[in-house]
Design a protein around this motif. Structure first.
Motif, mmCIF file in Angstrom:
data_model
loop_
_atom_site.group_PDB
_atom_site.id
_atom_site.type_symbol
_atom_site.label_atom_id
_atom_site.label_comp_id
_atom_site.label_asym_id
_atom_site.label_seq_id
_atom_site.Cartn_x
_atom_site.Cartn_y
_atom_site.Cartn_z
ATOM 1 N N PHE A 43 -12.443 10.168 11.708
ATOM 2 C CA PHE A 43 -11.909 11.521 11.512
ATOM 3 C C PHE A 43 -11.213 12.004 12.788
ATOM 4 C CE2 PHE A 43 -11.927 16.098 11.472
ATOM 5 C CZ PHE A 43 -11.692 16.449 10.155
ATOM 6 N N LEU A 44 -11.868 11.772 13.932
ATOM 7 C CA LEU A 44 -11.282 12.216 15.206
ATOM 8 C C LEU A 44 -9.938 11.537 15.453
ATOM 9 C CD1 LEU A 44 -13.930 12.539 18.067
ATOM 10 C CD2 LEU A 44 -12.324 14.262 17.230
ATOM 11 N N SER A 45 -9.848 10.251 15.144
ATOM 12 C CA SER A 45 -8.564 9.526 15.315
ATOM 13 C C SER A 45 -7.491 10.157 14.439
ATOM 14 C CB SER A 45 -8.702 8.051 14.933
ATOM 15 O OG SER A 45 -9.711 7.469 15.673
ATOM 16 N N LEU A 46 -7.842 10.466 13.181
ATOM 17 C CA LEU A 46 -6.863 11.077 12.273
ATOM 18 C C LEU A 46 -6.458 12.462 12.781
ATOM 19 C CD1 LEU A 46 -8.490 10.134 8.846
ATOM 20 C CD2 LEU A 46 -6.242 9.370 9.644
ATOM 21 N N LEU B 52 -2.734 4.867 7.237
ATOM 22 C CA LEU B 52 -1.522 4.836 6.398
ATOM 23 C C LEU B 52 -1.246 6.211 5.775
ATOM 24 C CD1 LEU B 52 -1.900 1.335 4.722
ATOM 25 C CD2 LEU B 52 -0.289 2.028 6.501
ATOM 26 N N ALA B 53 -2.269 7.051 5.737
ATOM 27 C CA ALA B 53 -2.068 8.412 5.203
ATOM 28 C C ALA B 53 -1.062 9.173 6.054
ATOM 29 C CB ALA B 53 -3.392 9.161 5.183
ATOM 30 N N LEU B 54 -0.937 8.760 7.324
ATOM 31 C CA LEU B 54 -0.013 9.465 8.219
ATOM 32 C C LEU B 54 1.416 8.978 8.036
ATOM 33 C CD1 LEU B 54 -2.336 8.961 11.285
ATOM 34 C CD2 LEU B 54 -1.943 11.155 10.163
ATOM 35 N N VAL C 228 0.844 -1.209 0.000
ATOM 36 C CA VAL C 228 0.000 0.000 0.000
ATOM 37 C C VAL C 228 0.876 1.254 0.000
ATOM 38 C CG1 VAL C 228 -1.771 1.298 1.240
ATOM 39 C CG2 VAL C 228 -1.920 -1.198 1.112
ATOM 40 N N LEU C 229 1.968 1.217 0.749
ATOM 41 C CA LEU C 229 2.855 2.390 0.747
ATOM 42 C C LEU C 229 3.449 2.608 -0.650
ATOM 43 C CD1 LEU C 229 4.588 2.113 4.261
ATOM 44 C CD2 LEU C 229 2.711 3.613 3.558
ATOM 45 N N ARG C 230 3.703 1.499 -1.370
ATOM 46 C CA ARG C 230 4.184 1.657 -2.762
ATOM 47 C C ARG C 230 3.124 2.352 -3.614
ATOM 48 N NH1 ARG C 230 6.570 -3.264 -2.090
ATOM 49 N NH2 ARG C 230 4.872 -4.436 -3.026
ATOM 50 N N LEU C 231 1.869 1.963 -3.415
ATOM 51 C CA LEU C 231 0.775 2.623 -4.165
ATOM 52 C C LEU C 231 0.752 4.117 -3.854
ATOM 53 C CD1 LEU C 231 -2.450 0.443 -3.833
ATOM 54 C CD2 LEU C 231 -0.906 0.648 -5.777
ATOM 55 N N LEU D 203 -7.872 19.323 8.275
ATOM 56 C CA LEU D 203 -7.218 18.007 8.157
ATOM 57 C C LEU D 203 -6.663 17.804 6.746
ATOM 58 C CD1 LEU D 203 -6.539 15.381 9.717
ATOM 59 C CD2 LEU D 203 -8.590 14.383 8.687
ATOM 60 N N ALA D 204 -7.428 18.232 5.742
ATOM 61 C CA ALA D 204 -6.949 18.091 4.354
ATOM 62 C C ALA D 204 -5.641 18.858 4.167
ATOM 63 C CB ALA D 204 -8.013 18.593 3.381
ATOM 64 N N GLU D 205 -5.604 20.046 4.723
ATOM 65 C CA GLU D 205 -4.384 20.852 4.593
ATOM 66 C C GLU D 205 -3.221 20.188 5.324
ATOM 67 O OE1 GLU D 205 -4.717 24.801 6.144
ATOM 68 O OE2 GLU D 205 -2.749 25.365 5.364
ATOM 69 N N ARG D 206 -3.478 19.686 6.533
ATOM 70 C CA ARG D 206 -2.419 19.072 7.326
ATOM 71 C C ARG D 206 -1.852 17.830 6.622
ATOM 72 N NH1 ARG D 206 -0.152 18.873 12.609
ATOM 73 N NH2 ARG D 206 -0.792 21.054 12.559
ATOM 74 N N LEU D 207 -2.750 17.020 6.049
ATOM 75 C CA LEU D 207 -2.297 15.756 5.429
ATOM 76 C C LEU D 207 -1.853 15.932 3.980
ATOM 77 C CD1 LEU D 207 -5.036 13.286 6.781
ATOM 78 C CD2 LEU D 207 -2.715 13.600 7.640
ATOM 79 N N GLY D 208 -2.217 17.053 3.369
ATOM 80 C CA GLY D 208 -1.921 17.216 1.944
ATOM 81 C C GLY D 208 -2.721 16.252 1.083
ATOM 82 N N ARG D 209 -3.898 15.853 1.591
ATOM 83 C CA ARG D 209 -4.770 14.916 0.874
ATOM 84 C C ARG D 209 -6.214 15.398 1.002
ATOM 85 N NH1 ARG D 209 -1.396 10.327 0.584
ATOM 86 N NH2 ARG D 209 0.144 10.246 2.239
ATOM 87 N N SER D 210 -7.043 15.024 0.059
ATOM 88 C CA SER D 210 -8.450 15.397 0.156
ATOM 89 C C SER D 210 -9.149 14.536 1.198
ATOM 90 C CB SER D 210 -9.133 15.255 -1.203
ATOM 91 O OG SER D 210 -8.567 16.193 -2.102
#
Ligand SMILES: NC(=O)C1=CN([C@@H]2O[C@H](COP(=O)(O)OP(=O)(O)OC[C@H]3O[C@@H](n4cnc5c(N)ncnc54)[C@H](O)[C@@H]3O)[C@@H](O)[C@H]2O)[C@@H](O)CC1
Ligand SMILES: Nc1ncnc2c1ncn2[C@@H]1O[C@H](COP(=O)(O)OP(=O)(O)O)[C@@H](O)[C@H]1O
Length: 314
Positions: free
Chosen positions: A165-168, A146-148, A127-130, A201-208
Protein backbone atom coordinates in the motif's frame (compact mmCIF):
# COMPACT_ATOMS: atom_id res chain seq x y z
CA UNK A 1 -17.42 3.53 8.11
CA UNK A 2 -19.31 0.23 8.24
CA UNK A 3 -18.20 -2.69 10.41
CA UNK A 4 -18.45 -5.70 8.10
CA UNK A 5 -19.76 -9.00 9.41
CA UNK A 6 -20.48 -12.52 8.16
CA UNK A 7 -24.20 -11.63 8.10
CA UNK A 8 -23.55 -8.82 5.66
CA UNK A 9 -21.32 -11.11 3.57
CA UNK A 10 -24.11 -13.71 3.48
CA UNK A 11 -26.43 -11.15 1.87
CA UNK A 12 -23.98 -10.84 -1.02
CA UNK A 13 -23.07 -14.48 -1.53
CA UNK A 14 -24.32 -15.96 -4.82
CA UNK A 15 -25.94 -19.37 -4.38
CA UNK A 16 -26.52 -21.72 -7.31
CA UNK A 17 -30.13 -22.58 -8.17
CA UNK A 18 -31.96 -24.96 -10.49
CA UNK A 19 -31.20 -22.81 -13.52
CA UNK A 20 -27.45 -22.63 -12.82
CA UNK A 21 -24.77 -24.12 -15.02
CA UNK A 22 -21.01 -23.91 -14.76
CA UNK A 23 -20.70 -21.00 -17.19
CA UNK A 24 -23.57 -18.92 -15.84
CA UNK A 25 -22.46 -19.38 -12.24
CA UNK A 26 -19.25 -17.46 -12.89
CA UNK A 27 -15.95 -18.13 -14.65
CA UNK A 28 -12.74 -16.86 -13.04
CA UNK A 29 -9.55 -16.48 -15.07
CA UNK A 30 -6.30 -16.77 -13.12
CA UNK A 31 -3.06 -15.13 -14.19
CA UNK A 32 -1.21 -16.09 -11.00
CA UNK A 33 1.97 -17.93 -10.10
CA UNK A 34 5.21 -18.06 -12.00
CA UNK A 35 8.29 -20.25 -12.33
CA UNK A 36 9.58 -18.51 -9.20
CA UNK A 37 6.32 -19.00 -7.21
CA UNK A 38 4.35 -21.98 -8.56
CA UNK A 39 2.76 -22.48 -5.13
CA UNK A 40 0.85 -19.20 -5.37
CA UNK A 41 -0.90 -20.50 -8.50
CA UNK A 42 -2.04 -23.57 -6.54
CA UNK A 43 -3.23 -21.53 -3.56
CA UNK A 44 -5.26 -19.09 -5.67
CA UNK A 45 -6.88 -21.94 -7.62
CA UNK A 46 -7.60 -23.95 -4.48
CA UNK A 47 -9.19 -20.94 -2.76
CA UNK A 48 -11.27 -19.95 -5.78
CA UNK A 49 -12.69 -23.45 -6.26
CA UNK A 50 -13.45 -23.84 -2.58
CA UNK A 51 -15.31 -20.54 -2.41
CA UNK A 52 -17.89 -21.90 -4.87
CA UNK A 53 -17.68 -21.08 -8.57
CA UNK A 54 -18.68 -22.55 -11.92
CA UNK A 55 -15.28 -22.71 -13.60
CA UNK A 56 -11.68 -21.66 -13.08
CA UNK A 57 -9.46 -21.10 -16.11
CA UNK A 58 -5.71 -20.89 -15.61
CA UNK A 59 -3.51 -18.82 -17.92
CA UNK A 60 0.25 -19.32 -17.46
CA UNK A 61 2.35 -16.13 -17.57
CA UNK A 62 3.50 -15.41 -21.11
CA UNK A 63 7.24 -15.93 -21.72
CA UNK A 64 7.84 -16.98 -18.10
CA UNK A 65 11.20 -18.45 -17.09
CA UNK A 66 11.49 -22.25 -17.42
CA UNK A 67 10.84 -24.06 -14.13
CA UNK A 68 14.02 -24.45 -12.05
CA UNK A 69 15.14 -26.85 -9.31
CA UNK A 70 13.07 -29.67 -10.79
CA UNK A 71 9.86 -27.83 -9.90
CA UNK A 72 6.75 -28.37 -12.01
CA UNK A 73 5.42 -25.48 -14.07
CA UNK A 74 2.67 -23.49 -12.31
CA UNK A 75 0.13 -25.00 -14.71
CA UNK A 76 1.28 -28.57 -13.93
CA UNK A 77 1.13 -27.80 -10.20
CA UNK A 78 -2.41 -26.41 -10.51
CA UNK A 79 -3.52 -29.43 -12.55
CA UNK A 80 -2.10 -31.85 -9.96
CA UNK A 81 -3.92 -30.07 -7.13
CA UNK A 82 -7.14 -29.18 -8.94
CA UNK A 83 -7.94 -31.29 -12.03
CA UNK A 84 -11.23 -29.37 -12.39
CA UNK A 85 -9.21 -26.41 -13.66
CA UNK A 86 -9.28 -25.69 -17.38
CA UNK A 87 -6.19 -24.59 -19.31
CA UNK A 88 -5.74 -22.64 -22.56
CA UNK A 89 -6.70 -24.61 -25.66
CA UNK A 90 -3.32 -24.01 -27.27
CA UNK A 91 0.04 -22.90 -25.95
CA UNK A 92 0.90 -19.23 -25.91
CA UNK A 93 3.35 -17.98 -28.49
CA UNK A 94 1.37 -19.17 -31.49
CA UNK A 95 1.26 -15.72 -33.03
CA UNK A 96 -1.94 -14.63 -31.31
CA UNK A 97 0.08 -13.02 -28.51
CA UNK A 98 -2.11 -14.68 -25.90
CA UNK A 99 -3.76 -18.06 -25.70
CA UNK A 100 -7.02 -16.65 -24.41
CA UNK A 101 -8.99 -13.57 -25.26
CA UNK A 102 -10.01 -11.15 -22.53
CA UNK A 103 -13.59 -12.49 -22.64
CA UNK A 104 -12.58 -16.05 -21.73
CA UNK A 105 -13.63 -15.31 -18.15
CA UNK A 106 -16.25 -13.24 -16.33
CA UNK A 107 -13.57 -11.85 -14.02
CA UNK A 108 -9.79 -12.11 -13.66
CA UNK A 109 -7.34 -12.44 -10.79
CA UNK A 110 -3.87 -11.23 -11.74
CA UNK A 111 -0.51 -11.07 -9.99
CA UNK A 112 -0.36 -13.33 -6.90
CA UNK A 113 3.01 -15.08 -6.98
CA UNK A 114 4.47 -12.94 -9.74
CA UNK A 115 7.52 -10.72 -9.75
CA UNK A 116 7.09 -7.43 -11.61
CA UNK A 117 10.82 -7.34 -12.35
CA UNK A 118 10.52 -10.60 -14.31
CA UNK A 119 7.27 -9.83 -16.17
CA UNK A 120 7.73 -10.13 -19.93
CA UNK A 121 6.57 -7.45 -22.34
CA UNK A 122 3.95 -9.85 -23.74
CA UNK A 123 2.56 -10.58 -20.27
CA UNK A 124 2.41 -6.89 -19.40
CA UNK A 125 0.54 -6.14 -22.63
CA UNK A 126 -1.88 -8.99 -21.95
CA UNK A 127 -2.69 -7.66 -18.47
CA UNK A 128 -3.10 -4.12 -19.77
CA UNK A 129 -5.57 -5.50 -22.33
CA UNK A 130 -7.53 -7.07 -19.47
CA UNK A 131 -7.55 -3.76 -17.64
CA UNK A 132 -8.94 -2.07 -20.75
CA UNK A 133 -11.79 -4.60 -21.14
CA UNK A 134 -15.11 -4.59 -19.26
CA UNK A 135 -14.59 -7.73 -17.12
CA UNK A 136 -13.74 -6.98 -13.46
CA UNK A 137 -10.13 -7.56 -12.37
CA UNK A 138 -8.59 -8.31 -8.97
CA UNK A 139 -4.98 -7.06 -8.88
CA UNK A 140 -2.71 -8.66 -6.27
CA UNK A 141 0.98 -8.76 -5.31
CA UNK A 142 3.24 -8.40 -8.38
CA UNK A 143 0.48 -6.87 -10.55
CA UNK A 144 -0.49 -4.05 -8.17
CA UNK A 145 1.81 -1.54 -9.88
CA UNK A 146 0.04 -2.04 -13.21
CA UNK A 147 -2.91 -0.13 -11.74
CA UNK A 148 -0.76 2.98 -12.13
CA UNK A 149 -0.07 2.31 -15.81
CA UNK A 150 -3.57 1.61 -17.11
CA UNK A 151 -6.62 3.86 -17.37
CA UNK A 152 -9.28 2.73 -14.89
CA UNK A 153 -11.65 1.22 -17.44
CA UNK A 154 -12.16 -2.35 -16.12
CA UNK A 155 -13.81 -2.31 -12.68
CA UNK A 156 -10.92 -3.38 -10.48
CA UNK A 157 -9.94 -4.00 -6.88
CA UNK A 158 -6.42 -3.98 -5.47
CA UNK A 159 -5.37 -6.14 -2.50
CA UNK A 160 -2.21 -4.64 -0.97
CA UNK A 161 -0.72 -5.36 2.44
CA UNK A 162 0.60 -2.28 4.23
CA UNK A 163 4.03 -2.47 2.58
CA UNK A 164 2.52 -2.71 -0.90
CA UNK A 165 0.00 0.00 0.00
CA UNK A 166 2.80 2.41 0.92
CA UNK A 167 4.53 1.79 -2.43
CA UNK A 168 1.27 2.51 -4.28
CA UNK A 169 0.68 5.60 -2.15
CA UNK A 170 4.10 7.01 -3.02
CA UNK A 171 3.95 6.05 -6.69
CA UNK A 172 0.58 7.76 -7.07
CA UNK A 173 2.02 11.01 -5.77
CA UNK A 174 0.02 11.09 -2.54
CA UNK A 175 3.08 11.76 -0.37
CA UNK A 176 5.63 9.84 1.69
CA UNK A 177 3.08 8.16 3.95
CA UNK A 178 -0.55 8.69 4.95
CA UNK A 179 -1.30 10.85 7.94
CA UNK A 180 -1.26 8.84 11.18
CA UNK A 181 1.06 6.16 9.71
CA UNK A 182 4.32 5.94 11.67
CA UNK A 183 7.65 5.30 9.97
CA UNK A 184 8.08 2.30 12.25
CA UNK A 185 6.23 -0.57 10.53
CA UNK A 186 5.55 -2.27 13.89
CA UNK A 187 3.34 0.61 15.05
CA UNK A 188 -0.07 -0.12 13.62
CA UNK A 189 -2.02 2.91 12.35
CA UNK A 190 -5.37 3.54 14.04
CA UNK A 191 -8.50 2.28 12.29
CA UNK A 192 -9.44 5.78 11.10
CA UNK A 193 -5.95 6.40 9.70
CA UNK A 194 -6.16 3.12 7.76
CA UNK A 195 -9.63 3.98 6.48
CA UNK A 196 -8.74 7.54 5.44
CA UNK A 197 -5.70 6.26 3.56
CA UNK A 198 -7.61 3.47 1.79
CA UNK A 199 -10.33 5.92 0.70
CA UNK A 200 -7.76 8.43 -0.57
CA UNK A 201 -5.90 5.80 -2.62
CA UNK A 202 -9.14 4.38 -4.05
CA UNK A 203 -10.19 7.84 -5.11
CA UNK A 204 -6.79 8.65 -6.62
CA UNK A 205 -6.63 5.40 -8.62
CA UNK A 206 -10.31 5.20 -9.51
CA UNK A 207 -10.22 1.58 -8.29
CA UNK A 208 -11.37 -0.19 -5.15
CA UNK A 209 -8.81 -1.10 -2.51
CA UNK A 210 -8.72 -3.88 0.08
CA UNK A 211 -5.97 -2.88 2.51
CA UNK A 212 -5.10 -6.18 4.25
CA UNK A 213 -3.86 -6.69 7.77
CA UNK A 214 -5.08 -7.40 11.28
CA UNK A 215 -7.78 -4.84 10.45
CA UNK A 216 -8.75 -4.94 6.78
CA UNK A 217 -10.32 -1.93 5.07
CA UNK A 218 -12.39 -2.13 1.89
CA UNK A 219 -12.72 1.26 0.18
CA UNK A 220 -14.09 2.38 -3.16
CA UNK A 221 -13.64 5.52 -5.29
CA UNK A 222 -17.29 6.37 -4.56
CA UNK A 223 -16.68 6.54 -0.80
CA UNK A 224 -17.82 3.10 0.46
CA UNK A 225 -15.66 2.13 3.42
CA UNK A 226 -15.90 -1.01 5.57
CA UNK A 227 -13.63 -2.41 8.25
CA UNK A 228 -13.28 -5.99 9.43
CA UNK A 229 -11.16 -7.64 12.10
CA UNK A 230 -9.01 -7.83 14.06
CA UNK A 231 -8.45 -11.12 12.27
CA UNK A 232 -6.59 -13.95 13.93
CA UNK A 233 -2.83 -13.20 13.97
CA UNK A 234 -2.18 -16.83 13.00
CA UNK A 235 -2.91 -15.55 9.48
CA UNK A 236 0.54 -13.95 9.48
CA UNK A 237 2.06 -16.78 7.45
CA UNK A 238 3.18 -17.17 3.82
CA UNK A 239 0.49 -17.70 1.23
CA UNK A 240 -2.58 -16.56 3.16
CA UNK A 241 -2.75 -13.46 0.95
CA UNK A 242 -2.82 -15.72 -2.12
CA UNK A 243 -5.77 -17.56 -0.55
CA UNK A 244 -7.56 -14.25 0.06
CA UNK A 245 -6.98 -13.25 -3.57
CA UNK A 246 -8.48 -16.51 -4.89
CA UNK A 247 -11.44 -16.17 -2.54
CA UNK A 248 -12.12 -12.59 -3.65
CA UNK A 249 -11.65 -13.58 -7.30
CA UNK A 250 -14.43 -16.16 -6.92
CA UNK A 251 -16.78 -13.68 -5.21
CA UNK A 252 -16.17 -11.17 -8.00
CA UNK A 253 -16.60 -13.73 -10.80
CA UNK A 254 -19.92 -14.90 -9.33
CA UNK A 255 -21.12 -11.25 -9.34
CA UNK A 256 -19.41 -10.13 -12.53
CA UNK A 257 -22.52 -8.82 -14.26
CA UNK A 258 -23.56 -6.78 -11.23
CA UNK A 259 -20.02 -5.40 -10.85
CA UNK A 260 -19.96 -4.34 -14.50
CA UNK A 261 -23.20 -2.46 -13.89
CA UNK A 262 -21.99 -0.97 -10.60
CA UNK A 263 -18.23 -1.16 -9.86
CA UNK A 264 -18.92 0.13 -6.32
CA UNK A 265 -20.10 -3.40 -5.50
CA UNK A 266 -16.40 -4.33 -5.39
CA UNK A 267 -16.29 -2.66 -1.95
CA UNK A 268 -18.84 -4.96 -0.27
CA UNK A 269 -17.36 -7.98 -2.08
CA UNK A 270 -13.84 -7.15 -0.88
CA UNK A 271 -15.10 -6.66 2.69
CA UNK A 272 -16.95 -10.00 2.43
CA UNK A 273 -13.77 -11.73 1.24
CA UNK A 274 -11.92 -10.43 4.32
CA UNK A 275 -14.53 -11.71 6.81
CA UNK A 276 -14.89 -15.07 5.05
CA UNK A 277 -11.08 -15.43 5.04
CA UNK A 278 -10.99 -14.86 8.81
CA UNK A 279 -13.94 -17.23 9.34
CA UNK A 280 -11.99 -19.90 7.41
CA UNK A 281 -8.94 -19.12 9.56
CA UNK A 282 -11.05 -19.76 12.65
CA UNK A 283 -11.79 -23.24 11.33
CA UNK A 284 -8.22 -23.99 10.22
CA UNK A 285 -6.92 -24.36 13.78
CA UNK A 286 -3.65 -22.90 15.00
CA UNK A 287 -1.02 -22.73 13.71
CA UNK A 288 -2.48 -22.09 10.28
CA UNK A 289 -0.92 -23.03 6.97
CA UNK A 290 -2.19 -21.46 3.76
CA UNK A 291 -3.41 -24.68 2.13
CA UNK A 292 -5.31 -25.66 5.29
CA UNK A 293 -6.87 -22.20 5.24
CA UNK A 294 -8.09 -22.66 1.67
CA UNK A 295 -9.48 -26.08 2.57
CA UNK A 296 -11.44 -24.53 5.45
CA UNK A 297 -13.32 -22.13 3.17
CA UNK A 298 -16.29 -24.46 2.42
CA UNK A 299 -16.97 -24.86 6.16
CA UNK A 300 -16.89 -21.08 6.57
CA UNK A 301 -19.23 -20.64 3.59
CA UNK A 302 -21.69 -23.19 5.02
CA UNK A 303 -21.61 -21.44 8.38
CA UNK A 304 -22.14 -18.09 6.70
CA UNK A 305 -25.05 -19.23 4.54
CA UNK A 306 -26.53 -20.88 7.61
CA UNK A 307 -26.77 -17.46 9.24
CA UNK A 308 -29.01 -16.26 6.42
CA UNK A 309 -30.35 -19.29 4.54
CA UNK A 310 -33.22 -17.59 2.74
CA UNK A 311 -31.24 -14.70 1.22
CA UNK A 312 -31.26 -14.33 -2.52
CA UNK A 313 -27.98 -13.74 -4.33
CA UNK A 314 -27.26 -10.00 -4.59
N1 LIG B 1 3.87 -20.27 -2.07
C1 LIG B 1 4.14 -19.20 -2.81
O1 LIG B 1 4.39 -19.31 -4.01
C2 LIG B 1 4.11 -17.87 -2.17
C3 LIG B 1 4.30 -16.77 -2.98
N2 LIG B 1 4.25 -15.52 -2.49
C4 LIG B 1 4.47 -14.44 -3.45
O2 LIG B 1 5.75 -13.93 -3.27
C5 LIG B 1 5.82 -12.67 -3.94
C6 LIG B 1 6.64 -11.70 -3.13
O3 LIG B 1 6.17 -11.65 -1.82
P1 LIG B 1 7.20 -11.21 -0.68
O4 LIG B 1 6.60 -11.65 0.61
O5 LIG B 1 8.58 -11.68 -0.96
O6 LIG B 1 7.29 -9.67 -0.83
P2 LIG B 1 6.25 -8.63 -0.39
O7 LIG B 1 5.82 -7.87 -1.59
O8 LIG B 1 5.19 -9.25 0.46
O9 LIG B 1 7.13 -7.71 0.50
C7 LIG B 1 7.81 -6.63 -0.05
C8 LIG B 1 8.20 -5.69 1.06
O10 LIG B 1 7.07 -5.34 1.87
C9 LIG B 1 7.33 -5.65 3.22
N3 LIG B 1 6.09 -6.18 3.84
C10 LIG B 1 5.60 -7.42 3.72
N4 LIG B 1 4.45 -7.53 4.42
C11 LIG B 1 4.25 -6.33 5.01
C12 LIG B 1 3.23 -5.82 5.85
N5 LIG B 1 2.19 -6.54 6.23
N6 LIG B 1 3.34 -4.57 6.27
C13 LIG B 1 4.35 -3.80 5.89
N7 LIG B 1 5.34 -4.22 5.08
C14 LIG B 1 5.29 -5.47 4.64
C15 LIG B 1 8.40 -6.70 3.18
O11 LIG B 1 9.18 -6.67 4.37
C16 LIG B 1 9.22 -6.31 2.00
O12 LIG B 1 10.14 -5.30 2.33
C17 LIG B 1 4.39 -12.22 -4.17
O13 LIG B 1 4.12 -12.36 -5.55
C18 LIG B 1 3.58 -13.23 -3.38
O14 LIG B 1 2.31 -13.46 -4.00
C19 LIG B 1 3.88 -15.25 -1.11
O15 LIG B 1 2.48 -15.12 -1.16
C20 LIG B 1 4.29 -16.39 -0.19
C21 LIG B 1 3.84 -17.74 -0.72
N1 LIG C 1 -0.98 -9.98 12.29
C1 LIG C 1 -2.01 -10.31 11.50
N2 LIG C 1 -3.24 -10.44 12.03
C2 LIG C 1 -4.28 -10.79 11.26
N3 LIG C 1 -4.20 -11.04 9.93
C3 LIG C 1 -3.01 -10.91 9.36
C4 LIG C 1 -1.86 -10.55 10.09
N4 LIG C 1 -0.81 -10.51 9.24
C5 LIG C 1 -1.29 -10.84 8.02
N5 LIG C 1 -2.60 -11.09 8.09
C6 LIG C 1 -3.46 -11.47 6.96
O1 LIG C 1 -2.79 -12.51 6.24
C7 LIG C 1 -2.79 -12.23 4.85
C8 LIG C 1 -1.34 -12.03 4.40
O2 LIG C 1 -1.30 -11.62 3.07
P1 LIG C 1 0.08 -11.23 2.38
O3 LIG C 1 0.84 -10.29 3.22
O4 LIG C 1 -0.24 -10.85 1.00
O5 LIG C 1 0.87 -12.62 2.43
P2 LIG C 1 1.38 -13.62 1.26
O6 LIG C 1 1.98 -12.72 0.20
O7 LIG C 1 2.42 -14.45 1.93
O8 LIG C 1 0.24 -14.41 0.76
C9 LIG C 1 -3.68 -11.03 4.65
O9 LIG C 1 -5.02 -11.46 4.43
C10 LIG C 1 -3.61 -10.31 6.00
O10 LIG C 1 -4.79 -9.59 6.28
Amino acid sequence: MIRWTLDRAADRFARPDASSDKYRRGVLGLRTGSAAYPGAAVLTAEAAWRTGIGLVRYAPQLDDDPPALGLPSPAAAVLAARPETVFPPRPAGDGSGDAWSTDAADAWLVGSGTDPARRSFAEREAVLRLLASPAPVVLDAGALGLALDAPASAPSVLTPHRGEFLSLWRASGLGVRPSGWAEDRERLPAETALADAALALAERLGRSVLLKGSLSIAATPGGFCAVSGPATPWLATAGTGDVLAGLLGALVATHAEQVRADPELLGPLAASAAVLHDAAAGRAGAPITALDLARAIPGAVSEMIGTNPGAQPA
